[in-house]
Design an enzyme around this catalytic site. Structure first.
Site, PDB file in Angstrom:
ATOM      1  N   TYR A 312       0.839  -1.192   0.000  1.00 37.97           N
ATOM      2  CA  TYR A 312       0.000   0.000   0.000  1.00 37.97           C
ATOM      3  C   TYR A 312       0.879   1.249   0.000  1.00 37.97           C
ATOM      4  CZ  TYR A 312      -3.461   3.398   1.763  1.00 37.97           C
ATOM      5  OH  TYR A 312      -4.276   4.489   1.938  1.00 37.97           O
ATOM      6  N   CYS A 313       0.623   2.153  -0.944  1.00 33.63           N
ATOM      7  CA  CYS A 313       1.334   3.434  -1.027  1.00 33.63           C
ATOM      8  C   CYS A 313       2.845   3.182  -1.134  1.00 33.63           C
ATOM      9  CB  CYS A 313       0.966   4.300   0.171  1.00 33.63           C
ATOM     10  SG  CYS A 313       1.631   5.984   0.124  1.00 33.63           S
ATOM     11  N   LEU A 314       3.630   3.777  -0.259  1.00 34.96           N
ATOM     12  CA  LEU A 314       5.079   3.592  -0.285  1.00 34.96           C
ATOM     13  C   LEU A 314       5.462   2.131  -0.068  1.00 34.96           C
ATOM     14  CD1 LEU A 314       7.842   4.909  -0.477  1.00 34.96           C
ATOM     15  CD2 LEU A 314       7.637   5.576   1.927  1.00 34.96           C
TER      16      LEU A 314
END
Length: 582
Positions: A312-314
């Site tokens: 998720y995300c980074l």
């Protein structure tokens, strides 16, 4: 004859410079004055050398002023005078019906016309680079926003109505709210209402145990709730910019709890909140001691099982780096890779790129060199500026003038539970990915050898969100351009957080989904959005069906928690200890 002795060490002039710049960064909250002044001067110089553009702007200003004056006569005498200009999509400042009455409609129209003129002043200036043009446009927008009639108590009709109706008691409540917030800021206390969402009590309550811990992360294995489970487990790698439990909020909107209920064995990485002692933690440490250490632990608990890895995300970015490295080195343990609002190419990384250039990164590096980490205030401030109308001005008016408080939610409480970023890692991340875009340029090396996303063989499930200001969906979509495997892309309603926390039954949710199989031609994102089928509801069931369809083994009895005989005994109960680090 004796050799001459070495000269005594002189002063470290570089350290002097860094110390001074770090002190300056504390005053400016991490914003480089050189980057700001450079953009302004570049715009001013090129505009000064463009008499045609200046004449165009003067003509435009004169024309719009005349239009507004002619329209003003009708607006003062007609209740249904058609507006000269309408707010852009997502601008809710003037949606209250009171803004349709004179003279408030005249003030709103004048402000919108002014905004449009200043936006035009940064476009099409001959010789002005896109980066500086976008940065000046952003700064001008922030300056004009300050003077919006919606932000001034004496020009906002909704404020006037509330103040008259309540005989000014709203202003007293607003002052009390301001004093309370100041006290909380000084003491480091969370925002009001956040205490009702405590990790391990009201949120992050899905049963499980920590089965592995190192100096960077804890690995949580969740307890099964079904008689049989899918044989291949799911490993989730969240971003370390915030705490993991956005994916395990309240029981009714917990992605983890929902996956477990669908018969998946779920593992979750919980990152440590770094401090000054972790200043030298590198980006590759998050790959090696984070993603790879977690994969090794899962493989020890469930040997000879392939793993569905999700980032998720980074966390999705570092998972992509890890997956490409595994492919390069012949490690085929991944059954699939899912990326939730995660970027691998940063050429279209949205308005966050406004804060990224050589001057700004060097300035942040000096500040982090002094502290050892990037403070949460710099990150939250940058994210709020991207949506200043929603996250700054409207909140100030609501809390301190109208005297109202938005009801705290689990997502809002999580958003206030922020973490720091190690100095070395964040500098490498900004330079290598944001500034130089090495991952998709074929210049990102792991352990001295370049990796390529096109080497990733397992199928990919990527999710972008329509209103994402952090990872714009066009940028997330580009994994399809740089991969050479089956890619299923989902575009869902909502933003960077709310679009992912989109449980079944959530009202108003919808998504589009379509798969590009290996060997098929690339489809650009605009064309994809035109033809991809739309479905109402949450995208979670589509993801679960996709994961189940890849599992070649089928359903099996649930595995044990941990593997004591392999050095992985169950430790603390979920959510573990790292989640409580401040």
């Amino acid at each position: 004859m004796t050799a001459p002795s070495a000269p005594p060490p002189g002063p470290d002039f570089h350290t002097i410079d860094r110390t001074l710049r770090a002190a300056e960064a504390r005053i400016t909250q991490g914003i480089s004055p050189t980057a700001v002044s450079g953009a302004w001067s570049d715009w001013a110089v090129h505009l000064a050398r463009a008499p045609g553009k200046r004449l165009e702007l003067a003509t435009h200003a004169w024309t719009q002023a005349l239009r507004w004056l002619f329209w003003l006569r009708h607006a003062a005498t007609q209740q249904d005078a058609a507006p000269l200009i309408r707010p852009t999509n997502g601008d809710t400042r003037f949606t209250d019906p009171a803004w349709q009455a004179f003279p408030f409609n005249a003030m709103a129209q004048a402000h919108l016309l002014t905004e449009a003129w200043w936006t035009e002043a940064t476009r099409g200036v001959p010789g002005l680079g896109h980066a500086h043009a976008d940065r000046v446009a952003f700064m001008l927008r922030q300056m004009v926003d300050v003077l919006a009639p919606s932000n001034l108590p004496w020009t906002n009709p909704a404020i006037a109505e509330h103040t008259i109706a309540e005989a000014g008691t709203n202003l007293l409540r607003g002052a009390a709210n301001w004093l309370d917030d100041m006290e909380r800021t000084v003491s480091g206390a969370p925002p009001p209402g956040a205490e009702a969402f405590r990790p391990g009590h009201e949120v992050a309550v899905t049963p499980g145990r920590v089965v592995f811990r190192n100096n960077l992360m804890e690995l949580i294995q969740y307890e099964p709730t079904t008689e049989k489970v899918h044989a291949e487990p799911v490993l989730i790698v969240p971003a370390w910019i915030m705490k993991y439990y956005i994916l395990d909020l309240s029981p009714e909107n917990s992605l983890v709890r929902w996956l477990v209920a669908q018969g998946f064995t779920v593992f979750m990485v919980s990152w440590k909140n770094p401090d000054a002692k972790d200043r030298d933690t590198a980006l590759d440490d998050y790959r090696r001691d984070g993603v790879m250490a977690a994969l090794n632990a899962v493989s020890a608990i469930l040997p000879d099982r392939r793993i569905h890895a999700c980032g998720y995300c980074l966390g999705g970015t570092i998972l992509s780096i890890a997956a490409a490295t595994m492919a390069r080195d012949g490690d085929d343990r991944l059954a699939s890779m899912s990326l939730l609002a995660a970027q691998t190419d940063f050429a279209e990384a949205g308005e966050l790129m406004l804060f990224v250039d050589e001057s700004q990164i060097a300035f942040l590096e000096d500040m982090m060199w002094d502290r050892g980490y990037l403070d949460t205030n710099q990150m939250s401030g940058a994210f709020q500026l991207l949506r200043s109308n929603d996250l700054v001005w409207s909140r100030l008016i609501r809390d301190y003038v109208l005297g109202e408080r938005a009801a705290m939610t689990d997502l809002m409480a999580w958003n206030s539970d922020q973490t720091r970023m190690p100095a070395r890692m964040h500098g490498e991340y900004l330079r290598g990915l944001f500034l130089e875009n090495r991952l998709t340029a074929g210049r990102f090396a792991v352990e001295g050898r370049v990796i390529a996303l096109s080497d990733i063989n397992p199928p990919i499930f990527a999710v972008g969100t329509l209103k994402d200001h952090i990872a714009p969906w066009h940028s997330v979509y580009k994994i399809a351009l740089f991969s050479d495997t089956d890619v299923t892309f989902v575009l869902t309603s909502g933003g960077h957080n709310a679009g992912i926390v989109s449980e079944p039954g959530h009202a108003g949710r919808h998504f589009q989904i379509m798969t590009r199989h290996h060997g098929e031609r690339y489809l650009d994102p605009t064309s994809w959005a035109t033809i991809a089928p739309r479905q109402d509801g949450s995208w979670w069931p589509a993801w679960a069906a996709w994961l189940a369809g890849i599992d070649s083994v089928g359903m099996v009895p649930p595995p044990p928690i941990g593997a004591p005989d392999r050095g992985l005994p169950p430790l603390d109960a979920a959510p573990g200890s790292y989640i409580h680090m401040k």
